[in-house]
Write an enzyme that holds these catalytic residues in place. Structure first.
Site, PDB file in Angstrom:
ATOM      1  N   GLY A  96       0.838  -1.236  -0.426  1.00  0.00           N
ATOM      2  CA  GLY A  96       0.121   0.160   0.232  1.00  0.00           C
ATOM      3  C   GLY A  96       0.853   1.728  -0.006  1.00  0.00           C
ATOM      4  N   GLY A 156       3.066   2.841  -2.767  1.00  0.00           N
ATOM      5  CA  GLY A 156       2.706   2.464  -3.957  1.00  0.00           C
ATOM      6  C   GLY A 156       3.389   2.619  -5.287  1.00  0.00           C
ATOM      7  CB  SER A 201      16.060  -4.535  16.832  1.00  0.00           C
ATOM      8  OG  SER A 201      14.360  -4.793  16.613  1.00  0.00           O
ATOM      9  CE  LYS A 260      13.012  -1.906  14.039  1.00  0.00           C
ATOM     10  NZ  LYS A 260      13.886  -2.374  14.654  1.00  0.00           N
TER      11      LYS A 260
END
Length: 778
Positions: free
Chosen positions: A358, A360, A678, A721
């Site tokens: 979504g 593009g 992470s 994030k």
């Protein structure tokens, strides 16, 4: 009745029945001597079958124990020392006292008197005889045998079952072993029943044989008839002066090939194949196979080319018109287009647009085609598991066709289109081959000028094609294929970007699709933010567009049903149109808490915050991880434990905590899989906080990978994030110092709304994460 010392004629492969007249060729010396002796003894001779046909001079044990007493009717001398004897069988007889010591065999013939006094009124006998006669008639008709008048007369005169059985046995064509069994059967009724069984079996065999022969003959006649009619049709067409269809097609194909300016090898192939087609019957399947092959070659673009747009300013305007934001992505694309405009031999690099759904990717490819003036063709690769989908099928297979690449070229009609390879990261391998391997030649600038489709079986130049690939996760693309691509990463949109996209693109588009005017539907400015936050949780804007479309549809329903002139959407009534909020962002905690730390994570639909909880209990040193963590995340937790143990002397932590304290790490929403390195510093901070009893700041979120020596390593997905942190009400974000270059690329609204703390070690993390009053170091 016994005939003593009768000359014996051993029969090899022949059985003679009583009342049977037949000619016997004889050549063995003992047989000739036996015939000569019989001529001097009332012309009576004892015919005894041999058990084995291979023995030339059988002994007494080699003869059957039952034979036929016969009378010699005539003896003929033929050339080559062959004697022909015509004999007539008289009676069955047991073979007694065989003597093989003389010039010929002699034996006593003990004549068997067959008791056939069954009576003419015996129903069983009469029905059995009638059944035998009916079966014999069917046998004669099926076998096509021509019986002599004498045989027919003898057959009709048989009034007893024994004679009838012998007459039939003498006339049927069966193995000699079966006939020897019949000559040895002395009971007339048993013999007749045995004959009936043999006839039934032979009739079944003959019926099946005739059926097979008739079918074979019918097929042969049909083929011969069709061939004859085709030849007649050709002659009639010539007489009428009409050209052959195949010849017309051949001329048409060759003329089209000359007009199309094909390469020499393609033109030669069309000439050869069209000549072959002209010699092939139109009704033959091979005719259509050749015709389809030639038409496929002629339908492909070989020299046709569209004129490319070489105006960089109009290219920039086209990209800006169709897409809001994505400035770094558009700059990369403009650089790519500029090099192709400026260079006579531009590099044939392959662009791969990678990012969440979504954002593009597909629409950017369309904009590039519009900006460069190329034809646009989209080719979806999601779920393709067969190599032949890319390279095509060989013509030896039934229903063969060219692959998707050639179909895309045929659809484009030019040699320089833009082909979008959509969802290239979702290719799959199977027993039919690996389609990603087949794409290697397509996307390699050094090889694709001679790409060979299996169906075409000739080189085709793809070097002028602009290939653009899309992927949600570029790490899923096989290494050799990824190496051929210039990957451009598309991140998720910020709330500000989504708001602008909705105002400038999505809202006007949905109004038009719904047939509404701006005056008929009013949406307050803050409603878009409310929808983004409460109804759509995504990196892109697809769900946002659907939600706006639903609002428009609800407005249309209200206008048509109630006659409302204007519908106004506010925060108070939006739930009446699209339901209650689907998502509630997990906000920052109100106060600092012990053992609870806010982490930042990247997902395929954008960023997310994760609240990591740690509890410590008196125990035996158990270490438990829950919350559907992956292996990499579990390893990060273990690395954090090792770091804490190595630094326990510097912390307010008991050095034997790993022996007498149980530690439980949990990440809520256990149904959602979580993985990645992470969260290393987040889990280590939570464990230290729980072990020390020191609260962690509630306005801080962090991300970073940890080593067992406490170093903080860089992470990916920084933009997603930090967007998630901002939406959760966090004002301070701890990130690795090595991620500073990526921080410069963040949107201004993110950089201005968050405080960034760059850390290199766990000591830096703890100094900025532990709340005031919480003592960390001794």
């Amino acid at each position: 009745m016994i005939f003593n010392n009768m000359p014996v004629l051993p029969l090899k492969g022949i059985t003679v029945f009583p009342n049977m007249v037949m000619g016997l060729p004889i050549g063995r010396k003992i047989s000739i001597e036996a015939v000569e002796a019989a001529k001097e003894n009332d012309e009576m001779i004892f015919l005894v079958p041999q058990k084995s046909q291979q023995e030339e001079n059988p002994g007494a044990d080699g003869l059957l124990n039952i034979g036929t007493v016969a009378k010699i009717r005539q003896v003929l001398s033929l050339p080559a020392n062959i004697t022909h004897v015509i004999i007539e069988g008289v009676n069955r007889a047991y073979v007694r006292n065989v003597n093989t010591g003389g010039k010929y065999y002699v034996a006593d013939a003990d004549v068997i008197d067959e008791d056939e006094n069954f009576g003419e009124n015996n129903i069983e006998v009469q029905s059995t005889m009638r059944a035998a006669k009916d079966l014999f008639d069917r046998y004669i008709k099926l076998s096509g045998s021509k019986l002599s008048e004498d045989v027919i007369l003898t057959f009709s005169m048989a009034k007893t079952p024994g004679k009838l059985a012998d007459n039939i046995s003498a006339s049927i064509t069966v193995d000699n072993d079966i006939k020897q069994e019949l000559i040895s059967d002395i009971d007339p009724m048993d013999r007749l029943k045995r004959v009936i069984s043999i006839l039934s079996q032979e009739i079944e065999i003959l019926a099946l044989k005739n059926e097979i022969e008739a079918e074979v003959k019918s097929n042969m006649e049909k083929s011969q008839k069709e061939y004859y009619l085709r030849e007649q049709l050709k002659v009639i067409e010539k007489k009428l002066g009409e050209d052959d269809d195949a010849q017309r097609l051949k001329n048409e194909f060759q003329n089209r090939a000359m007009e199309k300016e094909l390469p020499d090898y393609a033109f030669k192939t069309i000439v050869e194949e069209s000549e072959k087609m002209a010699k092939t019957p139109i009704t033959s399947p091979e005719f259509n196979v050749i015709r389809n092959y030639i038409e496929t070659i002629l339908s492909l673009p070989w020299t046709e080319k569209t004129r490319e747009n070489k105006n960089l300013i109009s290219a920039r305007k086209a990209l800006d018109k169709d897409h809001y934001g994505l400035e770094d992505v558009k700059e990369r694309i403009l650089e790519f287009i500029a090099v192709r405009i400026n260079s006579q031999t531009p590099p044939s690099s392959i662009i791969c647009l990678s990012g969440p759904p979504g954002v593009g990717k597909t629409s950017i490819a369309k904009s590039i085609a519009k900006a460069t003036g190329r034809k646009y063709v989209r080719m979806s690769l999601g779920g393709v598991r067969d190599e032949s989908e890319i390279r095509g099928h060989r013509r030896t297979y039934v229903g063969a066709m060219c692959g998707r690449i050639m179909k895309a070229m045929r659809q484009a009609g030019t040699v320089n289109p833009l082909i979008l390879l959509d969802e290239v990261d979702k290719l799959g391998a199977s027993y039919n081959g690996d389609p990603s391997s087949a794409l290697l030649e397509v996307l390699d600038p050094e090889q694709n000028n001679t790409f060979t489709d299996h169906y075409l079986d000739m080189p085709y130049d793809l070097s002028k094609v602009l290939f653009i690939c899309t992927a949600n996760d570029s790490s899923n693309i096989p290494g050799p294929l990824r190496d051929r691509m210039d990957i451009i990463q598309l991140s998720g949109y910020t709330i500000d970007e989504k708001r602008n996209i909705a105002d400038k693109y999505l809202y006007p588009k949905q109004l038009k699709l719904s047939g509404l005017k701006k005056s008929q539907l009013s949406i307050e400015p803050d409603i878009i933010d409310y929808i983004i936050d409460g109804y759509t949780r995504e990196a892109g804007v697809r769900q946002l567009e659907r939600t706006i479309g639903r609002l428009c549809a609800k407005a249309v329903v209200e206008i048509l049903e109630k006659g409302t002139k204007k519908v106004k959407i506010t925060e108070d009534n939006i739930a009446d149109y699209i339901g209650i909020k689907k998502f509630t962002r997990e906000k920052a905690n109100l106060t600092p808490m012990v053992g609870i730390v806010r982490g930042l994570a990247w997902t395929s639909v954008g960023g997310e915050t994760l609240e990591i909880e740690v509890n410590t209990m008196a125990g035996s040193g158990k270490f438990e991880l829950t919350g559907n963590m992956g292996n990499v995340m579990k390893e990060s937790a273990k690395a954090g434990i090792s770091y804490i143990r190595s630094q326990s002397a510097n912390f307010n932590i008991d050095g034997d905590f790993y022996k007498n304290t149980d530690i439980h790490i949990h990440i809520p929403e256990g149904a959602v899989p979580k993985d990645g390195p992470s969260a290393g510093i987040t889990m280590a901070t939570a464990m230290i906080s729980a072990l020390m009893g020191a609260p962690v700041k509630n306005n801080v979120a962090m991300t970073g990978e940890i080593t067992i020596r406490g170093r903080v390593l860089p992470i990916g997905g920084l933009k997603e994030k930090t967007i998630a942190a901002r939406q959760a009400g966090i004002d301070t974000v701890i990130i690795p110092a090595l991620n500073k270059p990526q921080m410069e690329e963040l949107p201004d609204e993110i950089k201005n709304s968050l405080k960034f703390v760059l850390v290199e070690t766990m000591e830096d993390v703890l100094k900025n994460a532990i709340a005031e009053g919480g003592k960390v170091w001794k």
